[in-house]
Design a protein around this motif. Structure first.
Motif, PDB file in Angstrom:
ATOM      1  N   GLY A  45      48.912  19.189  41.850  1.00 42.19           N
ATOM      2  CA  GLY A  45      49.405  18.090  41.040  1.00 42.19           C
ATOM      3  C   GLY A  45      48.222  17.368  40.408  1.00 42.19           C
ATOM      4  N   ILE A  46      48.092  17.427  39.092  1.00 39.05           N
ATOM      5  CA  ILE A  46      46.878  16.928  38.441  1.00 39.05           C
ATOM      6  C   ILE A  46      47.012  15.500  37.919  1.00 39.05           C
ATOM      7  CG2 ILE A  46      46.051  19.226  37.853  1.00 39.05           C
ATOM      8  CD1 ILE A  46      47.187  18.911  35.069  1.00 39.05           C
ATOM      9  N   GLY A  47      48.213  14.930  37.995  1.00 41.04           N
ATOM     10  CA  GLY A  47      48.430  13.591  37.467  1.00 41.04           C
ATOM     11  C   GLY A  47      47.631  12.511  38.171  1.00 41.04           C
ATOM     12  N   ASN A  48      47.305  12.721  39.451  1.00 38.00           N
ATOM     13  CA  ASN A  48      46.511  11.721  40.172  1.00 38.00           C
ATOM     14  C   ASN A  48      45.115  11.543  39.577  1.00 38.00           C
ATOM     15  OD1 ASN A  48      48.365  10.823  42.009  1.00 38.00           O
ATOM     16  ND2 ASN A  48      47.691  12.163  43.680  1.00 38.00           N
ATOM     17  N   VAL A  49      44.664  12.514  38.815  1.00 44.00           N
ATOM     18  CA  VAL A  49      43.349  12.406  38.175  1.00 44.00           C
ATOM     19  C   VAL A  49      43.503  12.104  36.687  1.00 44.00           C
ATOM     20  CG1 VAL A  49      41.145  13.549  37.739  1.00 44.00           C
ATOM     21  CG2 VAL A  49      42.347  13.958  39.892  1.00 44.00           C
ATOM     22  N   THR A  50      44.382  12.816  35.987  1.00 41.81           N
ATOM     23  CA  THR A  50      44.530  12.574  34.545  1.00 41.81           C
ATOM     24  C   THR A  50      45.109  11.188  34.266  1.00 41.81           C
ATOM     25  OG1 THR A  50      46.706  13.658  34.569  1.00 41.81           O
ATOM     26  CG2 THR A  50      44.798  15.011  33.969  1.00 41.81           C
ATOM     27  N   GLU A  51      46.083  10.762  35.056  1.00 34.51           N
ATOM     28  CA  GLU A  51      46.743   9.474  34.810  1.00 34.51           C
ATOM     29  C   GLU A  51      45.942   8.290  35.344  1.00 34.51           C
ATOM     30  OE1 GLU A  51      49.563   8.863  33.226  1.00 34.51           O
ATOM     31  OE2 GLU A  51      50.533  10.825  33.047  1.00 34.51           O
ATOM     32  N   THR A  87      41.422  15.269  27.782  1.00 32.54           N
ATOM     33  CA  THR A  87      41.008  16.617  27.360  1.00 32.54           C
ATOM     34  C   THR A  87      39.910  17.151  28.274  1.00 32.54           C
ATOM     35  OG1 THR A  87      39.596  15.507  25.738  1.00 32.54           O
ATOM     36  CG2 THR A  87      41.663  16.423  24.946  1.00 32.54           C
ATOM     37  N   GLY A  88      38.882  16.341  28.501  1.00 36.83           N
ATOM     38  CA  GLY A  88      37.780  16.779  29.360  1.00 36.83           C
ATOM     39  C   GLY A  88      38.203  16.920  30.807  1.00 36.83           C
ATOM     40  N   ILE A  89      39.053  16.004  31.273  1.00 33.06           N
ATOM     41  CA  ILE A  89      39.526  16.086  32.660  1.00 33.06           C
ATOM     42  C   ILE A  89      40.299  17.374  32.870  1.00 33.06           C
ATOM     43  CG2 ILE A  89      41.046  15.018  34.364  1.00 33.06           C
ATOM     44  CD1 ILE A  89      40.366  12.310  33.160  1.00 33.06           C
ATOM     45  N   ASN A  90      41.182  17.699  31.937  1.00 32.99           N
ATOM     46  CA  ASN A  90      41.949  18.939  32.065  1.00 32.99           C
ATOM     47  C   ASN A  90      41.047  20.165  32.028  1.00 32.99           C
ATOM     48  OD1 ASN A  90      44.865  18.725  32.414  1.00 32.99           O
ATOM     49  ND2 ASN A  90      44.845  17.511  30.545  1.00 32.99           N
ATOM     50  N   ALA A  91      40.027  20.127  31.188  1.00 29.43           N
ATOM     51  CA  ALA A  91      39.113  21.274  31.112  1.00 29.43           C
ATOM     52  C   ALA A  91      38.450  21.527  32.466  1.00 29.43           C
ATOM     53  CB  ALA A  91      38.053  21.030  30.040  1.00 29.43           C
ATOM     54  N   ALA A 118      47.402   9.480  28.275  1.00 30.87           N
ATOM     55  CA  ALA A 118      47.687  10.844  28.731  1.00 30.87           C
ATOM     56  C   ALA A 118      48.883  11.427  27.978  1.00 30.87           C
ATOM     57  CB  ALA A 118      47.947  10.846  30.236  1.00 30.87           C
ATOM     58  N   VAL A 119      49.120  10.936  26.779  1.00 27.57           N
ATOM     59  CA  VAL A 119      50.316  11.315  26.038  1.00 27.57           C
ATOM     60  C   VAL A 119      50.379  12.809  25.743  1.00 27.57           C
ATOM     61  CG1 VAL A 119      49.266  10.825  23.787  1.00 27.57           C
ATOM     62  CG2 VAL A 119      51.757  10.713  24.050  1.00 27.57           C
ATOM     63  N   ASN A 120      49.220  13.453  25.617  1.00 29.64           N
ATOM     64  CA  ASN A 120      49.197  14.888  25.319  1.00 29.64           C
ATOM     65  C   ASN A 120      48.667  15.719  26.486  1.00 29.64           C
ATOM     66  OD1 ASN A 120      50.252  15.039  22.647  1.00 29.64           O
ATOM     67  ND2 ASN A 120      48.350  14.194  21.861  1.00 29.64           N
ATOM     68  N   ALA A 121      48.740  15.160  27.699  1.00 29.22           N
ATOM     69  CA  ALA A 121      48.160  15.841  28.858  1.00 29.22           C
ATOM     70  C   ALA A 121      48.801  17.198  29.126  1.00 29.22           C
ATOM     71  CB  ALA A 121      48.281  14.946  30.101  1.00 29.22           C
ATOM     72  N   ILE A 122      50.094  17.323  28.852  1.00 32.06           N
ATOM     73  CA  ILE A 122      50.763  18.603  29.103  1.00 32.06           C
ATOM     74  C   ILE A 122      50.315  19.649  28.078  1.00 32.06           C
ATOM     75  CG2 ILE A 122      53.012  19.756  29.104  1.00 32.06           C
ATOM     76  CD1 ILE A 122      54.136  17.063  30.224  1.00 32.06           C
ATOM     77  N   ALA A 123      50.230  19.245  26.823  1.00 32.13           N
ATOM     78  CA  ALA A 123      49.741  20.169  25.792  1.00 32.13           C
ATOM     79  C   ALA A 123      48.295  20.572  26.074  1.00 32.13           C
ATOM     80  CB  ALA A 123      49.851  19.526  24.419  1.00 32.13           C
ATOM     81  N   GLU A 124      47.497  19.632  26.564  1.00 29.95           N
ATOM     82  CA  GLU A 124      46.103  19.943  26.903  1.00 29.95           C
ATOM     83  C   GLU A 124      46.037  20.915  28.069  1.00 29.95           C
ATOM     84  OE1 GLU A 124      44.849  15.414  25.616  1.00 29.95           O
ATOM     85  OE2 GLU A 124      44.691  16.053  27.699  1.00 29.95           O
ATOM     86  N   GLY A 163      38.150  16.884  21.394  1.00 34.21           N
ATOM     87  CA  GLY A 163      38.780  15.780  20.700  1.00 34.21           C
ATOM     88  C   GLY A 163      37.812  14.892  19.947  1.00 34.21           C
ATOM     89  N   LEU A 164      36.764  14.441  20.615  1.00 34.20           N
ATOM     90  CA  LEU A 164      35.869  13.452  20.013  1.00 34.20           C
ATOM     91  C   LEU A 164      34.680  14.053  19.274  1.00 34.20           C
ATOM     92  CD1 LEU A 164      35.684  10.613  22.687  1.00 34.20           C
ATOM     93  CD2 LEU A 164      36.904  10.629  20.521  1.00 34.20           C
ATOM     94  N   HIS A 165      34.188  15.177  19.736  1.00 36.92           N
ATOM     95  CA  HIS A 165      32.976  15.757  19.156  1.00 36.92           C
ATOM     96  C   HIS A 165      33.214  17.226  18.825  1.00 36.92           C
ATOM     97  CE1 HIS A 165      31.150  12.143  20.800  1.00 36.92           C
ATOM     98  NE2 HIS A 165      31.565  12.499  22.005  1.00 36.92           N
ATOM     99  N   ASP A 166      32.387  17.762  17.941  1.00 34.92           N
ATOM    100  CA  ASP A 166      32.415  19.190  17.628  1.00 34.92           C
ATOM    101  C   ASP A 166      31.104  19.826  18.061  1.00 34.92           C
ATOM    102  OD1 ASP A 166      34.957  19.404  16.512  1.00 34.92           O
ATOM    103  OD2 ASP A 166      34.253  18.661  14.577  1.00 34.92           O
ATOM    104  N   ARG A 167      31.160  21.095  18.383  1.00 31.04           N
ATOM    105  CA  ARG A 167      29.946  21.792  18.825  1.00 31.04           C
ATOM    106  C   ARG A 167      28.923  21.877  17.707  1.00 31.04           C
ATOM    107  NH1 ARG A 167      31.069  27.417  21.329  1.00 31.04           N
ATOM    108  NH2 ARG A 167      28.801  27.357  21.404  1.00 31.04           N
ATOM    109  N   LYS A 168      29.382  22.071  16.473  1.00 28.20           N
ATOM    110  CA  LYS A 168      28.471  22.159  15.335  1.00 28.20           C
ATOM    111  C   LYS A 168      28.972  21.219  14.243  1.00 28.20           C
ATOM    112  CE  LYS A 168      26.977  26.873  16.333  1.00 28.20           C
ATOM    113  NZ  LYS A 168      26.827  28.259  15.830  1.00 28.20           N
ATOM    114  N   PRO A 169      28.707  19.926  14.407  1.00 28.28           N
ATOM    115  CA  PRO A 169      29.301  18.946  13.496  1.00 28.28           C
ATOM    116  C   PRO A 169      28.727  18.945  12.085  1.00 28.28           C
ATOM    117  CG  PRO A 169      27.804  17.866  15.024  1.00 28.28           C
ATOM    118  CD  PRO A 169      27.925  19.286  15.474  1.00 28.28           C
ATOM    119  N   PHE A 170      27.444  19.263  11.953  1.00 29.08           N
ATOM    120  CA  PHE A 170      26.788  19.148  10.641  1.00 29.08           C
ATOM    121  C   PHE A 170      26.236  20.512  10.222  1.00 29.08           C
ATOM    122  CE2 PHE A 170      25.790  15.084  12.962  1.00 29.08           C
ATOM    123  CZ  PHE A 170      26.856  14.380  12.430  1.00 29.08           C
ATOM    124  N   PRO A 171      27.069  21.348   9.594  1.00 24.59           N
ATOM    125  CA  PRO A 171      26.631  22.702   9.242  1.00 24.59           C
ATOM    126  C   PRO A 171      25.541  22.732   8.173  1.00 24.59           C
ATOM    127  CG  PRO A 171      28.810  22.257   8.338  1.00 24.59           C
ATOM    128  CD  PRO A 171      28.481  21.123   9.260  1.00 24.59           C
TER     129      PRO A 171
END
Length: 471
Positions: free
Chosen positions: A277-283, A290-294, A317-323, A350-358
Motif C-alpha cells: 500500500g503506497i498511499g502512506n508515502v505518496t499521500e 512523480t518522484g515518490i512513485n518512481a 496526489a491527484v494523478n498518483a494512480i496514473a503515475e 514533471g518539473l525538469h527535463d533531462r535535456k532542457p536546452f538543446p
C-alpha cells in the motif's frame, strides 16, 4: 556485415545546417546502427511547418532512399506520401537534437504495454458516495490504469449500499476489492461478489473460508510478522488464493523498518503474491508524487511485489494512480532490458527535463541571422529567453523586459500571443524544461493538451474587435 540503410531527411532552411551536423555526430558513434543519409531542404523556413501536401508537391523523387524521415512536429496523414513514393515515411523526434536517442532506440519506441504489478485504486470515501458517484470515480481510476477498484469502508460509518455498489461495479466489468476492518462488512462484500477482501488477519481469516474472494493478509498487530506468517501458512495449506501485505509505514513512523519487512517476506516466500500500500508515502509526504512513485516502484520491482494499493485523495496526489501506471511499465521494461530506468518515458518528469536546452546561445545566433521576415521566433538557452526576427535579437530572463522592444503595442492579438509564449519560455528557463514555440510545456503525466483551435481563437477575436472599432 549488414548493408547500410539509405535514409532521406527532409528539413527547412533554418535547421539544415544543424541537421547535417547532428547526423554526422550520430554516424560517428560506433553504437549507432549503420546507415547512409541525404538531407533535402524543401524551401520552407521552419521545418515543423511543412505538411504532407507541401512535401508531395516539392519532393520530385527520393532517389535510392529506403525510408523518408520528417521533422517530428510535421502534422498530417503520412499515408499518402508512402503511397506516392513507395517507401516508409515516418516522423523523427520533435527536436533534431534528439536524433542520437532516436537512433539509439533504432527508430522505435520502447514497448511499455507490459507490466507485472496490479494496481488496486482505493475509493476512500465510498460510504459517503452514491452508487453513481462510485461508478464515475471507478471509471476515472480505470482510465488512469487501475486494474481493481477498492471500496474503502470507514470506521463507525455504515456503508448501507455496499452490496449495491459491488453489484453495480461488477455489472460494469470492474474487478472489485473491499477494504474494511469489520469482519461483517468483509463477509457481506465477499457474498456480494467482491474479488478481494482487505484486510484479514489470522484472527479474521475465517471470513475467507465462507466466500470465494481472495483475502489480503496483514499482521494482527503492526510489525508482527509472525502472525502474518501463520496466516500465510494457513492459506497455503488450504490452497486458498491470497495476497500478503506487511504494511508500508509513513516516513518517521517506521518506513525503513517496513521496507525491511517486505524484503524478509519475499526472502521467506519467493513465490507468493505480495501487495504494498503506497498511499502512506505518496499521500503523507509533501513532495511531488512523480518522484515518490518512481522510487517506490524501483523497490517494488526489485522485491518482485505483485500488487499495490494506491490512493488519490490529497490534491497533490491527484494523478498518483496514473503515475503508478507509468512507473510500473517503465520499471518492467527496464528490468526486462537489464537497464537503468532512463530513456523509457517522460511521464514522471514533471518539473525538469533531462535535456532542457538543446541549443546554446551561439547556435541560436546562427538561426537568428538567417531570418528575413518579421515573424518572431522564441527559443530558450541556459543564457535566457531569445526573441528574434529580421530586425534583430533580444535576450532576457524577464518577459516584462521584452514588451517595449517588440513593437506590438498596436496589435493586441500579437501581444497576447507573445505574452503567453514568453511566460512559457520564462517557466522553462527557470525550471530547466524543454521549450518549443507554439507547444505546451511538458509536465509528464499531468499534461492535458488543448485543442488546436484555442491557439488561434484569440486572433479571430482581435480582428473582430479591431473591425468594430474601425466602424
Amino acid at each position: 556485415m549488414t548493408k547500410p540503410e539509405n535514409l532521406l531527411f527532409l528539413t527547412g532552411k533554418l535547421a539544415e545546417k544543424s541537421l547535417n551536423k547532428v547526423l554526422q555526430e550520430v554516424l560517428a558513434n560506433p553504437k549507432t546502427p549503420n546507415f547512409k543519409y541525404r538531407v533535402e531542404q524543401i524551401g520552407v523556413s521552419v521545418a515543423a511547418l511543412m505538411t504532407p501536401e507541401m512535401i508531395a508537391r516539392r519532393v520530385k523523387n527520393t532517389g535510392n532512399a529506403q525510408k523518408m524521415i520528417l521533422p517530428g512536429l510535421c502534422q498530417g496523414d503520412l499515408s499518402a506520401l508512402h503511397r506516392q513514393y513507395g517507401i516508409p515515411v515516418e516522423r523523427g523526434p520533435d527536436d533534431l537534437k534528439d536524433l542520437p536517442q532516436y537512433f539509439g532506440q533504432n527508430g522505435k519506441e520502447h514497448d511499455l504495454s507490459q507490466y507485472s504489478v496490479q494496481i488496486f485504486a482505493e475509493i476512500v470515501d465510498a460510504p459517503d458516495l452514491t452508487v453513481e458517484q462510485i461508478l464515475a470515480k471507478a471509471a476515472r481510476f480505470k482510465t488512469q490504469g487501475a486494474n481493481v477498484i477498492d471500496l474503502g469502508c470507514l470506521p463507525n460509518r455504515p456503508f448501507l449500499h455496499l452490496a449495491d455498489s459491488i453489484h453495480a461495479l461488477k455489472a460494469a466489468g470492474f474487478m472489485v476489492s473491499v477494504d474494511s476492518m469489520s469482519a461483517d462488512e468483509l463477509l457481506l462484500a465477499g457474498k456480494s461478489g467482491a474479488d478481494y477482501l482487505l484486510s484479514l488477519t489470522e484472527k479474521t481469516l475465517w471470513v475467507a473460508d465462507a466466500v470465494e474472494a481472495a483475502p489480503v493478509l496483514i499482521p494482527s498487530r503492526p510489525g508482527n510478522m509472525a502472525s502474518l506468517y501463520r496466516a500465510i501458512e494457513i492459506c497455503l495449506k488450504k490452497g486458498k488464493k491470497f495476497i500478503a501485505d506487511p504494511i508500508l509505514d509513513p516516513i518517521h513512523f517506521g518506513l525503513a523498518d517496513s521496507i525491511v519487512r517486505y524484503h524478509k517476506l519475499r526472502k521467506k516466500y519467493p513465490k507468493i503474491d505480495i501487495m504494498m500500500g503506497i498511499g502512506n508515502v505518496t499521500e503523507l509526504t509533501d513532495a511531488d508524487t512523480t518522484g515518490i512513485n518512481a522510487i517506490l516502484f524501483g523497490l517494488i520491482s526489485e522485491l518482485n511485489i505483485n500488487a499495490v494499493l494506491a490512493t488519490s485523495v490529497s490534491p497533490h496526489a491527484v494523478n498518483a494512480i496514473a503515475e503508478a501506471d507509468i512507473a510500473r511499465r517503465v520499471v518492467f521494461a527496464a528490468k526486462q532490458d537489464d537497464r537503468l530506468p532512463r530513456g523509457y518515458s517522460n511521464g514522471l518528469l514533471g518539473l525538469h527535463d533531462r535535456k532542457p536546452f538543446p541549443y546554446n546561445s551561439e547556435e541560436i545566433n546562427d538561426f537568428a541571422v538567417q531570418i528575413k521576415d518579421p515573424s518572431f521566433r522564441i527559443m530558450v538557452s541556459e543564457t535566457g529567453v531569445h526573441v528574434y526576427n529580421r530586425d534583430g535579437q533580444i535576450v532576457d530572463v524577464d518577459p516584462f523586459n521584452f514588451y517595449s522592444k517588440l513593437g506590438v503595442e498596436n496589435d493586441a492579438s500579437h501581444a497576447f500571443y507573445l505574452g503567453v509564449e514568453l511566460a512559457r519560455a520564462q517557466i522553462a528557463h527557470q525550471l530547466g524544461k524543454r521549450y518549443v514555440q507554439d507547444e505546451m510545456l511538458g509536465w509528464g503525466v499531468n499534461i492535458h493538451a488543448p485543442s488546436r483551435a484555442s491557439k488561434t481563437a484569440h486572433r479571430a477575436a482581435s480582428i473582430k474587435e479591431k473591425s468594430l472599432k474601425d466602424k
